[in-house]
Design an enzyme around this catalytic site. Structure first.
Site, PDB file in Angstrom:
ATOM      1  CE  LYS A 117      39.768  10.498  35.803  1.00  0.00           C
ATOM      2  NZ  LYS A 117      41.219  10.746  35.836  1.00  0.00           N
ATOM      3  CE1 TYR A 172      24.381  42.481  37.530  1.00  0.00           C
ATOM      4  CE2 TYR A 172      24.413  40.205  36.740  1.00  0.00           C
ATOM      5  CZ  TYR A 172      24.034  41.154  37.681  1.00  0.00           C
ATOM      6  OH  TYR A 172      23.302  40.765  38.783  1.00  0.00           O
TER       7      TYR A 172
END
Length: 367
Positions: A35, A264
Site C-alpha cells: 500500500k 536560516y
C-alpha cells in the site's frame, strides 16, 4: 543538468528480503503489503522484486489495477475493502480478494451481487480501528456472511483476519486471538476456513501466530516498524537489505571562518574555520526538517554532519571529515550504508513516514 536529488530503488533487495522473511513464516502464505505505493518505493518495483510472495495487499483499487497492468497475476487483497459500492465492479473485474470490516460494506456486497475471488471478514479484536465486534448485530451479520459464502464467491470459503496492535508482545497477541476466535465463531466461522493474524513484527517475534496467511509490510523494505526495535527484529534486520537510497549531490563548497553563522536563523556557528558543502535536497523533497544536531549523511562514504537548519531545497554539510569532496560528489541521506532508522531516530519520525514522505519532484531510478 537536472536537479540531482533522486531515490534509487533496489529490486534485488526486495528479492533477498522476501526470501529471508519466508524462513520465519511457518510455511504460511505471504500477502506482501504494498500500500501507499509500496511504502513510497513504487508498485512497479514491488511487482518485480516481490514475485515470490503469494499475493500483494494494497489499499486502493487503483493500486490493484496498476499491479495487474504490470503483469501480476497472483492474488491481490484490498486491505480495507471497497470505499464505495461501485468499486465492487472494478474489484470483480480485476479478480481481487477484499476485506469487509463493517455492515455498510456487507450491504453493498449483497446489493451489487458481484462475484469476487475471495472475501476476508475483519474482526476487531482489540485494536479498535476496523472490524466487526462482538454484539454488533451478530445475527444479522452472520446471516449476511452466510449469503456471501453461498452465492457470491468463486470458492465457498469465507476467510477471516484481525490486526495485532503489538505484534511483538506475546500476551497481547494471545488476548487478541482469544477475542478474535470468540467473535468469529459468533459470526459464522467454520472450522478449516483460512485466517490471517500476523503483521511484520508478529512474524518475527511470535512465529506461532503465523497461520494460513501473514501480512508483512515494512520489514520487506529493510526497516523496522518502531524507533526501538527489539532484539529479534534487530537480528532480522541484519539479514535484510535496504530497498532504497535517498541521494543527491554537492552543488557548492566553501570555507567559513570561526564564528560564521550557517543557514536560516544563524542557528549554527562554526566552532573553527571549516569547509562547508551544500547539497541539493531539503524538506520539500521529503528530507526531515526536524533532525537533531549531529545527524549525518555520507559523502564519499564518510559520515559528515548536517549543520544548520534544513531548508526547502538545500542542506549544509560539515565537510571536515571529507575535505577532498567537490561539487558533483554523491551525498547519501540514507540507504544501504546509512540506515534510515538513524535518520528516523534523529528526527523522531518513523521509517514509514520517511519512506512515504519522499515527494514527486525527487526522481526515481529502479536498479
Amino acid at each position: 543538468m537536472s536537479r540531482p536529488a533522486k531515490l534509487i530503488i533496489y529490486t534485488n533487495s526486495f528479492k533477498n528480503n522476501i526470501r529471508v522473511l519466508k524462513r520465519y513464516t511457518n510455511s504460511a502464505k505471504v500477502w506482501a503489503c504494498v500500500k501507499a505505493g509500496a511504502y513510497g518505493h513504487g508498485i512497479e518495483s514491488a511487482v518485480n522484486g516481490l514475485e515470490e510472495a503469494e499475493g500483494l495487499a494494497v489499499l486502493e483499487v487503483s493500486e490493484a489495477f496498476f499491479a495487474r497492468s504490470l503483469g501480476w497475476n497472483k492474488p491481490i487483497l484490498l486491505l480495507e475493502g471497497v470505499f464505495s459500492r461501485n468499486e465492487l465492479d472494478e474489484a470483480s473485474a480485476l479478480n481481487l480478494e477484499l476485506v469487509i470490516h463493517n455492515e455498510e460494506q456487507l450491504a453493498w456486497y449483497l446489493e451489487k451481487k458481484k462475484t469476487v475471488q475471495g472475501v476476508w471478514i475483519k474482526i476487531n479484536s482489540g485494536m479498535n480501528r476496523l472490524g466487526f465486534s462482538d454484539g454488533q448485530n451478530n445475527e444479522l451479520i452472520k446471516s449476511s456472511i452466510e449469503k456471501i459464502r453461498n452465492q457470491y464467491l468463486k470458492s465457498s470459503d469465507i476467510k477471516w483476519m484481525t490486526h495485532f496492535s503489538s505484534g511483538g508482545c506475546k500476551n497481547s497477541c494471545e488476548d487478541q486471538i482469544k477475542t478474535f476466535r470468540s467473535t468469529a465463531n459468533k459470526l459464522g466461522y467454520k472450522k478449516g476456513e483460512k485466517v490471517s493474524f500476523s503483521n511484520s513484527e508478529a512474524v518475527i517475534c511470535n512465529p506461532n501466530f503465523s497461520k494460513d496467511w501473514v501480512r508483512p509490510g515494512i520489514l520487506l523494505y529493510g526497516a523496522p516498524s518502531s524507533l526501538n526495535p527489539n532484539e529479534k527484529v534487530r537480528s532480522f534486520l541484519e539479514e535484510v537489505i535496504p530497498c532504497q537510497s535517498l541521494q543527491s549531490k554537492l552543488i557548492t563548497k566553501f570555507r567559513v571562518k570561526k564564528g560564521a553563522k550557517i543557514g536560516y536563523g544563524g542557528t549554527y556557528s562554526a566552532v573553527e574555520e571549516m569547509t562547508v558543502g551544500v547539497a541539493a535536497i531539503g524538506y520539500a523533497d521529503g528530507y526531515p526538517r526536524g533532525i537533531s544536531e549531529g545527524t549525518c549523511c555520507l559523502v564519499l562514504g564518510k559520515a559528515c554532519k548536517v549543520i544548520g537548519v534544513v531548508s526547502m531545497d538545500l542542506i549544509h554539510i560539515d565537510l571536515t571529515p571529507c575535505p577532498e569532496a567537490v561539487p558533483g560528489d554523491v551525498v547519501e541521506c540514507w540507504g544501504k550504508d546509512l540506515p534510515i532508522l538513524d535518520v528516523a531516530k534523529s528526527s523522531n519520525r518513523l521509517c514509514y513516514e520517511l519512506f512515504t514522505g519522499i515527494t514527486s519532484r525527487v526522481s526515481r531510478e529502479i536498479v
